[in-house]
Design an enzyme around this catalytic site. Sequence first.
Site, PDB file in Angstrom:
ATOM      1  N   HIS A  99      -5.505   4.954   6.541  1.00 40.39           N
ATOM      2  CA  HIS A  99      -4.580   5.783   5.493  1.00 40.39           C
ATOM      3  C   HIS A  99      -3.225   5.969   5.913  1.00 40.39           C
ATOM      4  O   HIS A  99      -2.686   6.870   5.641  1.00 40.39           O
ATOM      5  CB  HIS A  99      -5.437   7.256   5.480  1.00 40.39           C
ATOM      6  CG  HIS A  99      -6.778   7.030   4.775  1.00 40.39           C
ATOM      7  ND1 HIS A  99      -6.934   6.542   3.412  1.00 40.39           N
ATOM      8  CD2 HIS A  99      -7.872   7.337   5.226  1.00 40.39           C
ATOM      9  CE1 HIS A  99      -8.269   6.625   3.116  1.00 40.39           C
ATOM     10  NE2 HIS A  99      -8.787   6.973   4.283  1.00 40.39           N
ATOM     11  N   ASP A 154      -2.531  -0.157   6.380  1.00 40.31           N
ATOM     12  CA  ASP A 154      -3.724  -0.684   5.189  1.00 40.31           C
ATOM     13  C   ASP A 154      -3.285  -2.034   4.739  1.00 40.31           C
ATOM     14  O   ASP A 154      -4.115  -2.715   4.385  1.00 40.31           O
ATOM     15  CB  ASP A 154      -3.669   0.663   4.337  1.00 40.31           C
ATOM     16  CG  ASP A 154      -4.170   1.724   4.679  1.00 40.31           C
ATOM     17  OD1 ASP A 154      -4.684   1.917   5.901  1.00 40.31           O
ATOM     18  OD2 ASP A 154      -4.629   2.789   3.858  1.00 40.31           O
ATOM     19  N   ASP A 171       0.743  -1.078   0.057  1.00 41.36           N
ATOM     20  CA  ASP A 171      -0.047   0.026  -0.222  1.00 41.36           C
ATOM     21  C   ASP A 171       0.924   1.349   0.100  1.00 41.36           C
ATOM     22  O   ASP A 171       2.014   1.244   0.485  1.00 41.36           O
ATOM     23  CB  ASP A 171      -0.884   0.144   1.118  1.00 41.36           C
ATOM     24  CG  ASP A 171      -1.766   1.108   1.218  1.00 41.36           C
ATOM     25  OD1 ASP A 171      -2.971   1.056   0.354  1.00 41.36           O
ATOM     26  OD2 ASP A 171      -1.737   2.156   1.646  1.00 41.36           O
TER      27      ASP A 171
END
Length: 594
Positions: free
Chosen positions: A176, A181, A35
Amino acid sequence: MSTSTTAVGPAVSAVQPTFTDLGTPLRDVTFVVVDLETTGSRADDAGITEIGAVKVRGGQVLGEFQSLVDPGRPVPAFVARLTGITTAMVATAPEIDLVLPSFLEFAHHSVLVAHNAPFDIGFLKAACAELGYTWPGFPVVDTLPLARRVVTRDEARNHKLATLATLFRARTSPEHRALADARATVDVLHGLFERLAPLGVTHLEDLATASDPVPADVRRKAPLADHLPSAPGVYLFRGPGDEVLYVGTSTNIRQRVRSYFTAAEKRRRMAEMVRIAESVTPVVCATPLEAQVRELRLIAEHAPRYNRRSKHPERQSWVRLTDEPYPRLSVVTDVRGDVPHIGPFTSRRTANDAVAALHDALPLRQCTQRLPLVARDRRSPCALAGLGRCSAPCTATDAPDESYRQAVDAATTALTGDPGAVERALSERVARLAAQERYEEAGQVTARLRAFVRAAARSQRLDPLSRCRELVAARPTPVGGWEVVVVRHARLAATAVSPPEEDPWPLIHSLLATAEVVEAPNAPAPACHPEEAEIVLAWLDAPDVRLVRVSDPWTCPVRSAVGRTDLRYVADSVAHAVTPDRAASAGVDTMTAC
């Protein structure tokens, strides 16, 4: 930073397993779930601020990777609020040229996984290209389309990572931040694998089509394309009793038909059509123009149940002035008589909008009875006459109503030539309504004017070609020959291609001798489907087309509706009355180009 973009299928190459080689079981695959957080949504104008990744195999975590990255630019305030990563936090972080090699080594010989993979993988590829690295070509699995396959709307309101993490009871909540994530995506990935296993997705190779599978009964129809030519033309899917189910066109018939049996075909009705189909008939054409016209004619002839357009040309409407002492506007289904017509309209509602536009601008009568030139008995004028929207010719007892004749002359000019009078009247009305913040009414008037102008332009383009007994034109082909067409009353009567470096005149004379005989229509209606005439006109409008022979004048009025479909009058009027925001509410654009 997570964004919502169009998902693409996994990049894993599909493999047809054999009895001795069933592929790689998912439990034996090393996945690196990655991510990224970024300063924006586009890789070409944003930078990476954080990379997080988790390496897993067989449900076990083998390692983790996490690093902030100096993007070389300030972190926007909204991104800082979303991710908690500020410019100060990344000011002392290593730049991407130091972080990327470490990540690539961490992910070596692995399958990359991401939620909405095109976003994250796109940034990684862009970083590699910027640094001069060759992208390793990792197989990629995207959890977003997999989730769309097995998670219904009844279970989750959407397929965002946070929603799926809650559904699958992920041990880490997405916040976030890259590593958090990625950890959440690991749990989502395993939850998806559990749901996919009963569907037969147990090997790495199965993931290639797991998110967009092709039903077995559709795939079994693939041999229908085996005998088809790799040439331009038209194809007809036929069902039981030789019924034509669907007609299409392509520059490569075989390749296009094969796509109906793959995941590339997304339309549900096409999958239903393929299940019924028993054969495919090809019609090879010499040129793309011929293919377009043949497709249109076959659709009109057979009205296939799976084609949605052009099946019923007889249902198209026209607006005309009636042939009587005091003409009025009427919506009809065909062109008859030597009176002005505009159209055709694709729906009766649009035709009525055009009639309403003319009634808004000109005092034409709206009653339907046939009136004598001079009434025998004096009548009371109607309400429209009291509002000044009709000269009430029904009350003329001494002499013909000349004021009504002036209104008819203005309507004739607007229908067959310059629509300026109607445009000016309605644009002024739109401006008044917009200035009064009556935006819905202004939008309705604009829609009426648009319907009228577009229909007038269409008929004014069709009329001269429909009257032309014969037109011969030629267009150079990429290999040096000529594509020659013969058009009669707007209908494609013949077409062929001359070989390179050969005189095209013998071919032209042969086409003229063998071209279809076409009876003259009632212009502006063409002697063919109106869409066929539009296709021919578009071909003739191409900049490299040369006219060889024209039997009749092929011209349009100088001040015609053809060049006025942008409704510039409306835009200019509204621009003087209201702000651009209000103009947009009125359904017009103050910046419309000529």
